[in-house]
Scaffold this motif. Structure first.
Motif, short mmCIF file in Angstrom:
data_model
loop_
_atom_site.label_atom_id
_atom_site.label_comp_id
_atom_site.label_asym_id
_atom_site.label_seq_id
_atom_site.Cartn_x
_atom_site.Cartn_y
_atom_site.Cartn_z
N LEU A 35 28.22 -20.23 48.56
CA LEU A 35 29.15 -19.30 49.22
C LEU A 35 30.39 -19.17 48.35
O LEU A 35 31.02 -20.17 48.00
CB LEU A 35 29.53 -19.82 50.61
N THR A 36 30.74 -17.94 47.99
CA THR A 36 31.99 -17.72 47.26
C THR A 36 33.03 -17.15 48.21
O THR A 36 32.75 -16.25 49.00
CB THR A 36 31.79 -16.78 46.05
N SER A 37 34.22 -17.70 48.17
CA SER A 37 35.31 -17.25 49.02
C SER A 37 36.23 -16.32 48.25
O SER A 37 36.35 -16.43 47.02
CB SER A 37 36.11 -18.45 49.53
N SER A 38 36.91 -15.43 48.95
CA SER A 38 37.92 -14.59 48.32
C SER A 38 39.29 -15.27 48.29
O SER A 38 40.27 -14.65 47.87
CB SER A 38 38.04 -13.25 49.07
N TYR A 39 39.33 -16.56 48.68
CA TYR A 39 40.61 -17.23 48.86
C TYR A 39 40.70 -18.54 48.08
O TYR A 39 39.69 -19.23 47.90
CB TYR A 39 40.85 -17.49 50.35
N PRO A 40 41.92 -18.91 47.65
CA PRO A 40 42.10 -20.19 46.95
C PRO A 40 42.08 -21.35 47.94
O PRO A 40 42.30 -21.18 49.14
CB PRO A 40 43.48 -20.04 46.32
N LYS A 41 41.87 -22.56 47.44
CA LYS A 41 41.80 -23.74 48.29
C LYS A 41 43.14 -24.05 48.95
O LYS A 41 43.18 -24.73 49.98
CB LYS A 41 41.33 -24.95 47.47
N GLY A 77 35.68 -13.87 40.74
CA GLY A 77 37.01 -13.58 41.23
C GLY A 77 37.00 -13.26 42.72
O GLY A 77 35.98 -12.82 43.27
N GLY A 78 38.15 -13.44 43.36
CA GLY A 78 38.23 -13.22 44.79
C GLY A 78 37.85 -11.83 45.23
O GLY A 78 37.29 -11.64 46.32
N ILE A 195 46.27 -7.15 44.39
CA ILE A 195 46.27 -8.38 43.60
C ILE A 195 45.74 -9.50 44.47
O ILE A 195 46.09 -9.59 45.66
CB ILE A 195 47.71 -8.72 43.13
N ALA A 196 44.89 -10.35 43.94
CA ALA A 196 44.35 -11.48 44.70
C ALA A 196 45.47 -12.42 45.12
O ALA A 196 46.52 -12.52 44.44
CB ALA A 196 43.31 -12.23 43.87
N GLY A 197 45.27 -13.13 46.24
CA GLY A 197 46.30 -13.97 46.84
C GLY A 197 46.95 -14.94 45.88
O GLY A 197 48.18 -15.14 45.92
N GLY A 198 46.16 -15.56 45.02
CA GLY A 198 46.69 -16.58 44.12
C GLY A 198 47.60 -16.05 43.03
O GLY A 198 48.29 -16.83 42.35
N ASP A 199 47.63 -14.73 42.83
CA ASP A 199 48.42 -14.14 41.74
C ASP A 199 49.70 -13.46 42.22
O ASP A 199 50.48 -12.96 41.41
CB ASP A 199 47.57 -13.11 40.98
N ILE A 200 49.92 -13.43 43.54
CA ILE A 200 51.04 -12.66 44.08
C ILE A 200 52.38 -13.29 43.73
O ILE A 200 53.33 -12.59 43.33
CB ILE A 200 50.91 -12.50 45.61
N TYR A 201 52.49 -14.61 43.87
CA TYR A 201 53.79 -15.28 43.67
C TYR A 201 54.37 -14.98 42.30
O TYR A 201 55.55 -14.60 42.18
CB TYR A 201 53.63 -16.79 43.86
N SER A 202 53.57 -15.13 41.27
CA SER A 202 54.09 -14.94 39.91
C SER A 202 54.53 -13.50 39.68
O SER A 202 55.51 -13.24 38.99
CB SER A 202 53.04 -15.36 38.87
#
Length: 360
Positions: A35-41, A77-78, A195-202
């Motif tokens: 199972l691949t998730s669209s979200y980071p751990k 990728g997510g 943009i995927a969740g893990g890349d938003i902050y930067s």
């Protein structure tokens, strides 16, 4: 005679046992999926639904059916989860259908439509309003079977580096916003970015983005947006609810033993309840923490909300005129939605409104 009958009966019983054992074994074969998730751990609820489902499926099948979850980026990728399932790279995925409206805007219905149904209404549409049947009729064209398997509830309207005092303040705003919300916000002057969740902050930190929406306080706090954008707006009208689905490769789904299909349906429903309950319990606490750290809470101005609502209906009408699949789902969804709003206005809304008036 009795002895011969007993021996004969015992022989038949033994034979029956010999025949039955392989049949039982065949009904509970050893199957392993990925199972691949669209979200980071780091998102322990949205990624956590994958871990919860995998754990419970193994338990309910006595370890015969196992699903190994992978976070976004570990396999694909997510935002490539749909493609991976469709092509059979993985057997299943946890994702939001709204990520894929670039392929067809009809995908949006499974997640929810902007200015659409609330959480309970949307779940009702999926399970008892004909929604799931229509969604999977559409998904079959992408070699996918979808099962509702997570929900965030109503989301927030995102993080902004400057205040939004009127509709005019959206002009030229570079904002991370997924799905059809981005399509509608573009009509209000926003420059949407997916943009995927893990890349938003930067992107917010560098100023590549002026604003970003993701989920609600519990997830947004973990992603650290409050450190780089001060203003937190409500409501997230593009996601009055957000259904996350388990996407399953249709060929893999069709080949599953019925007992495993039933197990997936059951555990997916449990997973959705688990996900929603966790958000409902944790979002208020996270909101208090964010406020204590200097976050400025705001409500969108009325002219923005009115313009967004009008634009949403224009978009839906245009899609329905051009896309038969969208029209079929929209016509059915609209009839269901109208009746739900009448009922909500009579029952739920006065109750919630009165209690809200008692909160400082």
């Amino acid at each position: 005679m009795h002895r011969r009958s007993f021996i004969k009966g015992a022989g038949l019983a033994a034979a029956a046992t010999t025949v039955a054992a392989p049949a039982i074994a065949q009904s509970m074969p050893k199957i392993s999926w990925r199972l691949t998730s669209s979200y980071p751990k780091s998102l322990d609820t949205l990624y956590g639904i994958s871990e919860h489902l995998s754990k419970r499926i193994a338990e309910i099948t006595d370890g015969n059916f196992t699903i190994q979850p992978f976070a976004a980026g570990e396999l694909v990728g997510g935002l490539q989860a749909l493609d991976a399932v469709q092509e059979g790279t993985v057997e299943c995925a946890h994702t939001l259908s709204s990520f894929y409206i670039g392929k067809d805007p009809t995908f949006q219905f499974d997640t929810s439509l902007p200015f659409g149904l609330n959480t309970r209404q949307h779940v009702g549409w999926l399970y008892y309003g004909g929604g799931r049947e229509l969604v999977n009729e559409f998904m079959a064209g992408y070699n996918i079977h979808a099962i509702p398997a997570g929900n965030t509830g109503a989301q927030m309207g995102g993080w902004y580096r400057k205040e939004i005092n009127s509709l005019a303040d959206l002009s030229g705003l570079k904002m991370r916003i997924a799905g059809m919300g981005g399509t509608i916000m573009a009509r209000l002057g926003v420059v949407p970015q997916q943009i995927a969740g893990g890349d938003i902050y930067s992107a917010l930190e560098r100023g590549t983005l002026d604003a970003a929406e993701f989920s609600g306080p519990y997830d947004d706090e973990k992603l650290g947006f409050y450190k780089v954008a001060k203003y937190y707006y409500a409501p997230g009208w593009w996601e009055g609810t957000a259904n996350a689905s388990l996407y399953i490769n249709k060929e893999k789904w069709d080949s599953l033993p019925p007992a495993y299909q039933a197990a997936l349906e059951t555990i997916s429903c449990e997973t959705m309840t688990h996900c929603l309950a966790k958000y409902d319990a944790n979002n208020p606490e996270a909101l208090y923490r964010l406020a204590a750290q200097g976050t400025e809470l705001r409500v969108f101005p009325q002219d923005l909300l009115e313009a967004g609502y009008s634009a949403s209906r224009e978009v839906y009408t245009e899609y329905a005129a051009q896309n038969p699949a969208f029209k079929k789902m929209y016509d059915q969804w609209s009839a269901y939605t109208e009746k739900q709003r009448v009922w909500n206005r009579l029952a739920e809304l006065p109750f919630d409104g009165f209690l809200a008036s008692k909160v400082r």
